[in-house]
Design an enzyme around this catalytic site. Structure first.
Site, PDB file in Angstrom:
ATOM      1  N   LYS A 145     -11.869   1.009 -15.553  1.00 29.34           N
ATOM      2  CA  LYS A 145     -12.521  -0.295 -15.115  1.00 29.34           C
ATOM      3  C   LYS A 145     -12.638  -1.059 -16.185  1.00 29.34           C
ATOM      4  CE  LYS A 145     -11.712   0.254 -10.558  1.00 29.34           C
ATOM      5  NZ  LYS A 145     -10.627  -0.540  -9.869  1.00 29.34           N
ATOM      6  N   TYR A 190     -12.842   6.852 -14.457  1.00 25.05           N
ATOM      7  CA  TYR A 190     -12.966   5.664 -13.843  1.00 25.05           C
ATOM      8  C   TYR A 190     -13.681   4.687 -14.572  1.00 25.05           C
ATOM      9  CZ  TYR A 190     -13.924   2.731  -9.482  1.00 25.05           C
ATOM     10  OH  TYR A 190     -14.106   1.812  -8.679  1.00 25.05           O
ATOM     11  N   ASP A 236       1.021  -1.202   0.023  1.00 30.20           N
ATOM     12  CA  ASP A 236      -0.056   0.010   0.130  1.00 30.20           C
ATOM     13  C   ASP A 236       0.813   1.273   0.037  1.00 30.20           C
ATOM     14  OD1 ASP A 236      -3.097   0.276   0.979  1.00 30.20           O
ATOM     15  OD2 ASP A 236      -2.314   2.018   0.983  1.00 30.20           O
ATOM     16  N   ASP A 273       4.336   2.509  -3.820  1.00 30.54           N
ATOM     17  CA  ASP A 273       3.280   3.255  -4.970  1.00 30.54           C
ATOM     18  C   ASP A 273       3.330   2.270  -6.105  1.00 30.54           C
ATOM     19  OD1 ASP A 273       2.032   4.582  -7.234  1.00 30.54           O
ATOM     20  OD2 ASP A 273       2.877   6.598  -6.222  1.00 30.54           O
TER      21      ASP A 273
HETATM   22  N1  LIG Z   1     -15.711   0.822  -2.343  1.00 32.27           N
HETATM   23  C1  LIG Z   1     -16.488   0.544  -3.550  1.00 32.27           C
HETATM   24  O1  LIG Z   1     -17.713   0.888  -3.237  1.00 32.27           O
HETATM   25  C2  LIG Z   1     -16.037  -0.017  -4.658  1.00 32.27           C
HETATM   26  C3  LIG Z   1     -16.812  -0.475  -5.661  1.00 32.27           C
HETATM   27  C4  LIG Z   1     -16.385  -1.053  -6.676  1.00 32.27           C
HETATM   28  C5  LIG Z   1     -14.882  -1.222  -6.873  1.00 32.27           C
HETATM   29  N2  LIG Z   1     -14.071  -0.914  -6.039  1.00 32.27           N
HETATM   30  C6  LIG Z   1     -12.536  -1.059  -6.254  1.00 32.27           C
HETATM   31  O2  LIG Z   1     -12.276  -1.784  -5.102  1.00 32.27           O
HETATM   32  C7  LIG Z   1     -10.617  -1.447  -5.069  1.00 32.27           C
HETATM   33  C8  LIG Z   1     -10.399  -1.218  -3.511  1.00 32.27           C
HETATM   34  O3  LIG Z   1     -11.168  -0.176  -3.326  1.00 32.27           O
HETATM   35  P1  LIG Z   1     -11.672   0.202  -1.718  1.00 32.27           P
HETATM   36  O4  LIG Z   1     -13.014   0.636  -1.969  1.00 32.27           O
HETATM   37  O5  LIG Z   1     -11.407  -0.934  -0.876  1.00 32.27           O
HETATM   38  O6  LIG Z   1     -10.762   1.701  -1.374  1.00 32.27           O
HETATM   39  P2  LIG Z   1      -9.892   2.157  -0.396  1.00 32.27           P
HETATM   40  O7  LIG Z   1      -9.685   3.471  -0.461  1.00 32.27           O
HETATM   41  O8  LIG Z   1     -10.573   1.948   1.032  1.00 32.27           O
HETATM   42  O9  LIG Z   1      -8.517   1.243  -0.422  1.00 32.27           O
HETATM   43  C9  LIG Z   1      -7.498   1.595  -1.396  1.00 32.27           C
HETATM   44  C10 LIG Z   1      -6.164   1.422  -1.106  1.00 32.27           C
HETATM   45  O10 LIG Z   1      -5.246   1.593  -2.028  1.00 32.27           O
HETATM   46  C11 LIG Z   1      -4.123   2.327  -1.638  1.00 32.27           C
HETATM   47  N3  LIG Z   1      -3.765   2.772  -2.860  1.00 32.27           N
HETATM   48  C12 LIG Z   1      -4.071   3.869  -3.671  1.00 32.27           C
HETATM   49  N4  LIG Z   1      -3.477   4.280  -4.529  1.00 32.27           N
HETATM   50  C13 LIG Z   1      -2.207   3.549  -4.469  1.00 32.27           C
HETATM   51  C14 LIG Z   1      -0.940   3.186  -5.154  1.00 32.27           C
HETATM   52  N5  LIG Z   1      -0.845   4.086  -6.272  1.00 32.27           N
HETATM   53  N6  LIG Z   1      -0.306   2.478  -4.777  1.00 32.27           N
HETATM   54  C15 LIG Z   1      -0.447   1.625  -3.657  1.00 32.27           C
HETATM   55  N7  LIG Z   1      -1.618   1.602  -3.049  1.00 32.27           N
HETATM   56  C16 LIG Z   1      -2.490   2.631  -3.344  1.00 32.27           C
HETATM   57  C17 LIG Z   1      -4.758   3.374  -0.585  1.00 32.27           C
HETATM   58  O11 LIG Z   1      -3.693   3.624   0.143  1.00 32.27           O
HETATM   59  C18 LIG Z   1      -5.944   2.380   0.104  1.00 32.27           C
HETATM   60  O12 LIG Z   1      -5.437   1.886   1.435  1.00 32.27           O
HETATM   61  C19 LIG Z   1     -10.520  -0.138  -6.045  1.00 32.27           C
HETATM   62  O13 LIG Z   1      -9.722  -0.789  -7.250  1.00 32.27           O
HETATM   63  C20 LIG Z   1     -11.851   0.409  -6.277  1.00 32.27           C
HETATM   64  O14 LIG Z   1     -11.913   0.723  -7.597  1.00 32.27           O
HETATM   65  C21 LIG Z   1     -14.552  -0.195  -4.765  1.00 32.27           C
END
Ligand SMILES: NC(=O)c1ccc[n+]([C@@H]2O[C@H](COP(=O)([O-])OP(=O)(O)OC[C@H]3O[C@@H](n4cnc5c(N)ncnc54)[C@H](O)[C@@H]3O)[C@@H](O)[C@H]2O)c1
Length: 339
Positions: free
Chosen positions: A248, A244, A130, A154
């Site tokens: 996706k 986005y 992360d 990153d």
């Molecule tokens: N939450 C939702 O409703 C939802 C719905 C559909 C898809 N998603 C997808 O699920 C995945 C996870 O999302 P989430 O909701 O758990 O989000 P979140 O923000 O809770 O967690 C995402 C994590 O990714 C880390 N991150 C961001 N950029 C980064 C980088 N460049 N390098 C390394 N780490 C990085 C962040 O620090 C964070 O800890 C994402 O791909 C998101 O698009 C989420």
């Protein structure tokens, strides 16, 4: 006589309460929000809503509304409450990932964190990547006693990818590409180059670069499972902004191409498309046009999932339990995609 309302009552219990329902709907309407927004969170307790709101919903205010509703209904707050309805429970498959190294990005929060936790508790060695060190520290703390290698990295940078590979130490049985960011629901003509680049860099190019680096390990071992997190935004154009949604959709293309190319090498590549999930992800809508177009659709969401619900789908695809599945796009969205 209705049961007393508390912070541990569900949204459904509040809405169905003769005094609590009108009070809750009134508060939403006073704030210009539609009570329909609560449909997807009917199963959450009020205290979970407080936690999810990040300070926007106050526990004190809800305590006050509960007292008002209980008084209006003539119910003592100490009256017995019905036993809570049985809820889904995560069931650990002991040793499912024993002997495996599983790389998970975005492991500091939400879906990535829940997946890292599940894999570690099922016996895997988790390389937890992360960008946020404090989140990794919290994860390592929570999973003390399990095999977790936190890596601050990153995924959009080559040094980040290199750090993850170094932590994997020559072994990658599975990879979950979870890290991702949203785009504030901005429609195409309002997207500036910076937003476009940032969203594509994290959601697509970072995933591509890390996967490119991990594949040779899997090819040498002639086995591996890769799970890419896409989104409901890969299934329709009406959940997010253009950047986005495009990123996706592209994840689905990357998944299918890799599944086809590497299937004969014993490597399976699948994608999970979550619907709404209660995580820390930025959910704001900065564009008026984006908000006006998207909000009516978002009100049709059947349910908001917990991160552990999605982790269950991801862990299945990462594990050998999905032995015959390659190139699949699995909606994990409570059925939203069939509406
Ligand atoms: N939450 C939702 O409703 C939802 C719905 C559909 C898809 N998603 C997808 O699920 C995945 C996870 O999302 P989430 O909701 O758990 O989000 P979140 O923000 O809770 O967690 C995402 C994590 O990714 C880390 N991150 C961001 N950029 C980064 C980088 N460049 N390098 C390394 N780490 C990085 C962040 O620090 C964070 O800890 C994402 O791909 C998101 O698009 C989420």
């Amino acid at each position: 006589m209705p049961a007393p309302l508390t912070l541990e009552s569900t949204v459904a219990e509040w809405l169905d309460h003769p005094a609590g329902g009108p009070i809750l709907r009134g508060v939403l309407e006073d704030n210009g929000q539609s009570p329909a927004l609560l449909t997807a969170v009917r199963h959450f307790t009020m205290s979970r809503l407080v936690e999810m709101s990040g300070g926007r919903i106050g526990a004190d205010e809800l305590e006050r509304l509960a007292a008002e509703a209980n008084a209006a209904a003539g119910v003592s707050p100490d009256a017995p409450r019905p036993a809570p309805a049985p809820r889904w429970q995560e069931r650990i498959t002991q040793g499912r990932f024993a002997g495996s190294t599983v790389i998970i990005t975005g492991a500091g929060s939400g879906i990535g964190r829940a997946t890292a936790s599940r894999v570690a508790r099922e016996g895997g060695r988790v390389v937890a990547a992360d960008i946020a060190q404090d989140r990794l520290d919290a994860l390592a703390n929570e999973l003390d006693g399990h095999e977790v290698v936190p890596v601050r990295a990153d995924i959009t940078r080559e040094d980040g990818v290199a750090a993850i590979l170094a932590a994997a130490d020559g072994r990658a049985d599975a990879l979950a590409n979870v890290a991702g960011i949203t785009d504030s629901a901005v429609p195409l003509h309002e997207v500036d180059d910076e937003l476009w680049q940032r969203v594509l860099d994290v959601n697509l190019t970072g995933m591509f670069r890390l996967t490119r680096a991990v594949l040779p390990l899997m090819m040498a071992a002639e086995r591996g499972s890769i799970v890419n997190i896409t989104s409901e935004a890969a299934l329709r154009g009406s959940t997010s902004g253009t950047a986005y949604t495009a990123s996706k959709h592209a994840v689905v293309g990357l998944t299918r191409s890799a599944a086809f190319m590497y299937g004969p090498s014993g490597i399976r590549v699948n994608a999970v498309a979550p619907g709404g999930v209660a995580t820390g992800i930025e959910g704001g809508m900065s564009s008026t046009m984006g908000r006006e177009r998207l909000e009516p659709l978002l009100a049709t969401l059947p349910t908001i999932a917990e991160p552990e619900h999605i982790a269950a789908s991801v862990a299945f695809l990462l594990s050998d339990d999905s032995v015959n599945i390659n190139g699949a796009l699995l909606p994990s969205d409570g059925g939203w995609s069939v509406q």
